[in-house]
Enzyme design. Structure first.
Site, PDB file in Angstrom:
ATOM      1  N   SER A 149      24.372  41.916  -2.911  1.00 36.04           N
ATOM      2  CA  SER A 149      25.190  43.120  -3.069  1.00 36.04           C
ATOM      3  C   SER A 149      25.216  43.903  -1.770  1.00 36.04           C
ATOM      4  O   SER A 149      24.439  43.645  -0.842  1.00 36.04           O
ATOM      5  CB  SER A 149      24.616  44.000  -4.187  1.00 36.04           C
ATOM      6  OG  SER A 149      23.345  44.515  -3.788  1.00 36.04           O
ATOM      7  N   ASP A 160      28.419  40.203  -4.045  1.00 34.68           N
ATOM      8  CA  ASP A 160      28.596  40.791  -5.371  1.00 34.68           C
ATOM      9  C   ASP A 160      29.146  42.213  -5.234  1.00 34.68           C
ATOM     10  O   ASP A 160      28.604  43.040  -4.503  1.00 34.68           O
ATOM     11  CB  ASP A 160      27.245  40.813  -6.093  1.00 34.68           C
ATOM     12  CG  ASP A 160      27.360  41.238  -7.546  1.00 34.68           C
ATOM     13  OD1 ASP A 160      28.425  41.014  -8.148  1.00 34.68           O
ATOM     14  OD2 ASP A 160      26.374  41.785  -8.075  1.00 34.68           O
ATOM     15  N   LYS A 191      21.808  49.227 -21.837  1.00 29.38           N
ATOM     16  CA  LYS A 191      23.122  48.734 -22.170  1.00 29.38           C
ATOM     17  C   LYS A 191      23.686  49.298 -23.470  1.00 29.38           C
ATOM     18  O   LYS A 191      24.725  49.949 -23.485  1.00 29.38           O
ATOM     19  CB  LYS A 191      23.102  47.198 -22.244  1.00 29.38           C
ATOM     20  CG  LYS A 191      22.819  46.523 -20.903  1.00 29.38           C
ATOM     21  CD  LYS A 191      22.768  45.014 -21.083  1.00 29.38           C
ATOM     22  CE  LYS A 191      22.486  44.292 -19.783  1.00 29.38           C
ATOM     23  NZ  LYS A 191      23.585  44.378 -18.831  1.00 29.38           N
ATOM     24  N   HIS A 221      30.130  39.580 -15.937  1.00 35.12           N
ATOM     25  CA  HIS A 221      29.167  40.473 -15.307  1.00 35.12           C
ATOM     26  C   HIS A 221      28.360  41.169 -16.409  1.00 35.12           C
ATOM     27  O   HIS A 221      28.730  41.138 -17.576  1.00 35.12           O
ATOM     28  CB  HIS A 221      29.895  41.533 -14.478  1.00 35.12           C
ATOM     29  CG  HIS A 221      30.460  41.022 -13.196  1.00 35.12           C
ATOM     30  ND1 HIS A 221      30.381  41.714 -12.013  1.00 35.12           N
ATOM     31  CD2 HIS A 221      31.130  39.883 -12.903  1.00 35.12           C
ATOM     32  CE1 HIS A 221      30.963  41.026 -11.053  1.00 35.12           C
ATOM     33  NE2 HIS A 221      31.437  39.908 -11.580  1.00 35.12           N
ATOM     34  N   SER A 235      22.835  40.298 -18.506  1.00 31.97           N
ATOM     35  CA  SER A 235      21.394  40.230 -18.759  1.00 31.97           C
ATOM     36  C   SER A 235      21.092  40.581 -20.210  1.00 31.97           C
ATOM     37  O   SER A 235      21.804  41.371 -20.830  1.00 31.97           O
ATOM     38  CB  SER A 235      20.629  41.173 -17.818  1.00 31.97           C
ATOM     39  OG  SER A 235      20.544  40.628 -16.519  1.00 31.97           O
ATOM     40  N   ASN A 260      26.646  36.442 -14.247  1.00 29.21           N
ATOM     41  CA  ASN A 260      25.804  37.238 -13.349  1.00 29.21           C
ATOM     42  C   ASN A 260      24.540  37.711 -14.057  1.00 29.21           C
ATOM     43  O   ASN A 260      24.609  38.243 -15.160  1.00 29.21           O
ATOM     44  CB  ASN A 260      26.582  38.463 -12.854  1.00 29.21           C
ATOM     45  CG  ASN A 260      27.666  38.112 -11.865  1.00 29.21           C
ATOM     46  OD1 ASN A 260      28.060  36.964 -11.738  1.00 29.21           O
ATOM     47  ND2 ASN A 260      28.140  39.123 -11.151  1.00 29.21           N
ATOM     48  N   ASP A 318      20.973  39.930 -13.110  1.00 31.87           N
ATOM     49  CA  ASP A 318      20.194  40.719 -12.159  1.00 31.87           C
ATOM     50  C   ASP A 318      19.099  41.506 -12.876  1.00 31.87           C
ATOM     51  O   ASP A 318      17.920  41.401 -12.556  1.00 31.87           O
ATOM     52  CB  ASP A 318      21.120  41.658 -11.381  1.00 31.87           C
ATOM     53  CG  ASP A 318      20.390  42.456 -10.311  1.00 31.87           C
ATOM     54  OD1 ASP A 318      19.248  42.100  -9.965  1.00 31.87           O
ATOM     55  OD2 ASP A 318      20.953  43.445  -9.811  1.00 31.87           O
ATOM     56  N   ARG A 336      14.835  41.752 -12.436  1.00 28.80           N
ATOM     57  CA  ARG A 336      14.131  42.971 -12.032  1.00 28.80           C
ATOM     58  C   ARG A 336      13.031  43.321 -13.035  1.00 28.80           C
ATOM     59  O   ARG A 336      11.922  43.708 -12.647  1.00 28.80           O
ATOM     60  CB  ARG A 336      15.113  44.128 -11.916  1.00 28.80           C
ATOM     61  CG  ARG A 336      16.174  43.960 -10.835  1.00 28.80           C
ATOM     62  CD  ARG A 336      17.005  45.211 -10.706  1.00 28.80           C
ATOM     63  NE  ARG A 336      18.110  45.027  -9.785  1.00 28.80           N
ATOM     64  CZ  ARG A 336      18.777  46.026  -9.205  1.00 28.80           C
ATOM     65  NH1 ARG A 336      18.420  47.273  -9.460  1.00 28.80           N
ATOM     66  NH2 ARG A 336      19.777  45.789  -8.376  1.00 28.80           N
ATOM     67  N   ARG A 391       0.095  39.563  -1.550  1.00 30.55           N
ATOM     68  CA  ARG A 391       0.241  38.219  -2.121  1.00 30.55           C
ATOM     69  C   ARG A 391      -0.276  38.146  -3.547  1.00 30.55           C
ATOM     70  O   ARG A 391       0.162  37.303  -4.334  1.00 30.55           O
ATOM     71  CB  ARG A 391      -0.501  37.212  -1.243  1.00 30.55           C
ATOM     72  CG  ARG A 391       0.113  37.041   0.138  1.00 30.55           C
ATOM     73  CD  ARG A 391      -0.781  36.238   1.054  1.00 30.55           C
ATOM     74  NE  ARG A 391      -2.041  36.927   1.328  1.00 30.55           N
ATOM     75  CZ  ARG A 391      -2.992  36.465   2.139  1.00 30.55           C
ATOM     76  NH1 ARG A 391      -2.812  35.300   2.752  1.00 30.55           N
ATOM     77  NH2 ARG A 391      -4.107  37.146   2.336  1.00 30.55           N
TER      78      ARG A 391
END
Length: 308
Positions: free
Chosen positions: A50, A82, A184, A211, A214, A254, A256, A260, A281
């Site tokens: 993006s 994107d 959403k 789009h 998720s 899509n 994303d 996350r 790490r």
């Protein structure tokens, strides 16, 4: 393997009843997790960058990381912009080596959206780069994209054919009830499959894109909250609906937000369980593994395992 374009992948996906996963990337661990998952599942891949990610990590760093992924994996990988918000941005990434771009003029009136897309197409096509456009407006929030539910507009099937003919775009993101971001839906969403089928009938063989797909999996929302977060209950798009959509003309999905959430949940867990740790790490490693497992799961949902 060199970078490929979406045009090379979508023809196979359309006839094969599967979709290509388009995963947003921001740093090394995310890229590694996504690519390792696709390599293990032998799946084609779209790595999306993006405007915000490009600003955060810098174009040159991201492209070198993807160059390493291409060399190490041997997978067919698309490097895709994107939600490009201007001709200038699209031109810059095309000149910088992206193999696919999206120009998002969905906030503009119909004719202005077409004019912006065509301007990008006229620059991209002579350089072998396909262009994704969007018709209709998804609700939700994603970086500079912020649309309320009241302002969301579903794609008009009667406008879709005119739009692609006049703009020359190569794929079309459609609004059928998905939504950007983590927060959403308050109740279970219902994708408008009747509308999707009507669009497909008017655009036979034309690649469509989802789009905001998720699923906001509850296990990761709960995990984030368990280890110090405060994410309100949110309902994503049920994966059964995504699987249904990819049986039709949807060739790109899509993802994303789910990445996350998986990554953040593991990092929060690492800090709570080992508060004395200061070795990146020790928390980015588990986060990378969480990304990998999430992507492997999504590749099965999209039915693209073994299709590389």
């Amino acid at each position: 393997m060199p970078k490929v374009s979406t045009k090379e992948l979508f023809g196979k996906a359309y006839g094969g009843g599967y979709a290509i996963g388009a995963f947003n990337v921001n740093n090394m661990e995310i890229i590694q997790g996504i690519v390792e998952a696709a390599e293990e599942e032998n799946a084609p891949l779209i790595l999306q960058i993006s405007k915000g990610a490009r600003s955060y990590a810098k174009h040159e760093y991201l492209m070198k990381l993807i160059e390493a992924a291409l060399e190490l994996s041997g997978l067919p990988i698309v490097v895709h912009l994107d939600h490009g918000d201007s001709f200038e941005l699209c031109k810059s990434v095309i000149d910088g080596g992206f193999s696919s771009v999206m120009i998002d003029g969905s906030h503009l009136p119909f004719d202005e959206n077409i004019a912006l897309v065509k301007k990008v197409v006229d620059y991209a096509h002579p350089r072998g780069v396909p262009v994704e456009a969007e018709l209709g407006k998804l609700a939700g929030i994603e970086e500079h994209v912020n649309v309320s539910e009241l302002d969301a507009i579903f794609t008009n099937p009667d406008e879709a054919q005119e739009f692609i003919e006049r703009s020359g775009c190569d794929s079309l993101a459609v609004a059928i009830g998905t939504s950007h971001g983590a927060y959403k839906f308050k109740t279970e969403p219902k994708l408008d499959f009747e509308r999707l089928h009507e669009i497909e009938e008017k655009l036979p063989g034309f690649p469509l894109v989802l789009h905001g797909a998720s699923s906001v999996l509850k296990e990761f929302v709960d995990m984030c909250n368990q280890y110090g977060g405060k994410l309100p209950g949110a309902m994503g798009v049920p994966e059964a609906m995504i699987s249904e959509a990819v049986k039709t003309g949807v060739c790109k999905v899509n993802i994303d937000t789910d990445l996350r959430l998986a990554m953040t949940a593991e990092i929060r867990k690492a800090f709570v369980e080992n508060p004395e740790n200061f070795d990146p790490r020790k928390y980015l490693g588990p986060a990378r593994t969480a990304i990998k497992e999430m992507v492997k799961h999504k590749l099965h949902v999209l039915n693209c395992v073994g299709k590389a």
